[in-house]
Design an enzyme around this catalytic site. Structure first.
Site, short mmCIF file in Angstrom:
data_model
loop_
_atom_site.label_atom_id
_atom_site.label_comp_id
_atom_site.label_asym_id
_atom_site.label_seq_id
_atom_site.Cartn_x
_atom_site.Cartn_y
_atom_site.Cartn_z
CB SER A 145 -0.89 0.02 1.26
OG SER A 145 -1.51 1.28 1.44
CE1 TYR A 158 -4.77 -2.35 4.63
CE2 TYR A 158 -3.68 -0.29 4.12
CZ TYR A 158 -4.32 -1.44 3.70
OH TYR A 158 -4.51 -1.67 2.36
CE LYS A 162 -2.19 -4.12 2.94
NZ LYS A 162 -2.36 -5.34 2.10
#
Length: 281
Positions: A145, A158, A162
């Site tokens: 990401s 998150y 990532k």
């Protein structure tokens, strides 16, 4: 062995995790359009089988949780049994926090579940698929990401996962160099899928943080279909990195400078700090 420059998708078999919705579903459709067979892997049965019905005999649905190595092994084996080989792996399954949160206020269970799915799930998927892919000099793509290279305040769970996926994917490509098998990392910006609804639609403090932290062009979501087109091109070209939308490329290329500046801004930005305290509560 010299690395192949391109990879035709015609009659190739691609295993896609997180295939039931969002990026995974859109990419699976694009892969079938390009002539590939797809093994659709997802934990949610109903959308998975609905997509398989839509895609027809070029698809095989496998209900599996990427946190369970045994069932991911079984999915890779099923690909070979059904289509004769496993040529490409798209380790894409991922989840985010149910709502924006700080590290201090995050749920321990949710934090660890995100790492299990987003990071260790990628590791398990690659380990299960790599032996077969190496036999045919195929390709592996892992979904990271843009959060791998921007500050993840309000979404650290998150972002942490990532960033780990990015490091894993780069190392994997380097280790495979010269073997004929390749790997790449996908860096989506914000994509219009359910995973971003909490930050973009459901939480006012998070929306304000995004507006303060990112220019309008960067914070505007793109469609999953647009990202899927970039994924197909990237696989065909065995690209080491796929950044979509491309307006994020300068941010990645200058991350060393950008990160120092943005971290310093957050240190001094009273309004952003106030919004983060709201997330703490």
């Amino acid at each position: 062995m010299k690395r192949n420059s391109t990879l035709s998708l015609r009659d190739r078999t691609v295993l896609v995790t997180g295939a039931g919705s969002g990026i995974g579903a859109a990419t699976s459709r694009a892969l079938v359009t390009a002539g590939a067979n797809v093994v659709l892997v997802d934990i949610h049965s109903d959308p998975l089988h609905k997509l398989a019905t839509e895609l027809g005999p070029q698809s095989l649905p496998v209900v599996a949780d990427v946190t369970d190595r045994t069932v991911v092994d079984a999915a890779a084996a099923a690909a070979v049994t059904r289509f004769g080989s496993l040529d490409i792996c798209f380790a894409n399954a991922g989840i985010a926090a149910s709502k924006p949160t700080t590290i201090r206020n995050s749920s321990e269970h949710e934090f660890e579940r995100i790492l299990e799915v987003d990071l260790l799930g990628v590791w398990r998927t690659v380990r299960s698929c790599l032996p077969e892919i190496a036999k045919v000099n195929g390709h592996i793509l892992v979904t990271s990401s843009v959060y791998a290279f921007v500050n993840g305040i309000g979404n650290a769970l998150y972002a942490m996962a990532k960033a780990g996926v990015e490091s894993f994917g780069r190392s994997l490509r380097g280790e495979l160099a010269g073997t004929g098998t390749t790997a790449g990392v996908l860096y989506p910006g914000w994509v219009d899928t359910p995973i971003i609804s909490a930050s973009h639609e459901q939480h006012s403090a998070s929306q304000e943080l995004i507006q303060l932290g990112f220019p309008g062009a960067l914070r505007t979501p793109i469609t999953a279909e647009r990202l899927a087109e970039a994924v197909v091109r990237g696989i065909e070209n065995r690209s080491p990195r796929i950044i979509c939308p491309r307006r994020w490329i300068p941010v990645s290329a200058t991350r060393g400078v950008v990160n120092v500046i943005t971290d310093a801004v957050i240190d001094r930005h009273r309004q952003m700090q106030s919004l983060l305290r709201q997330l703490d509560r």
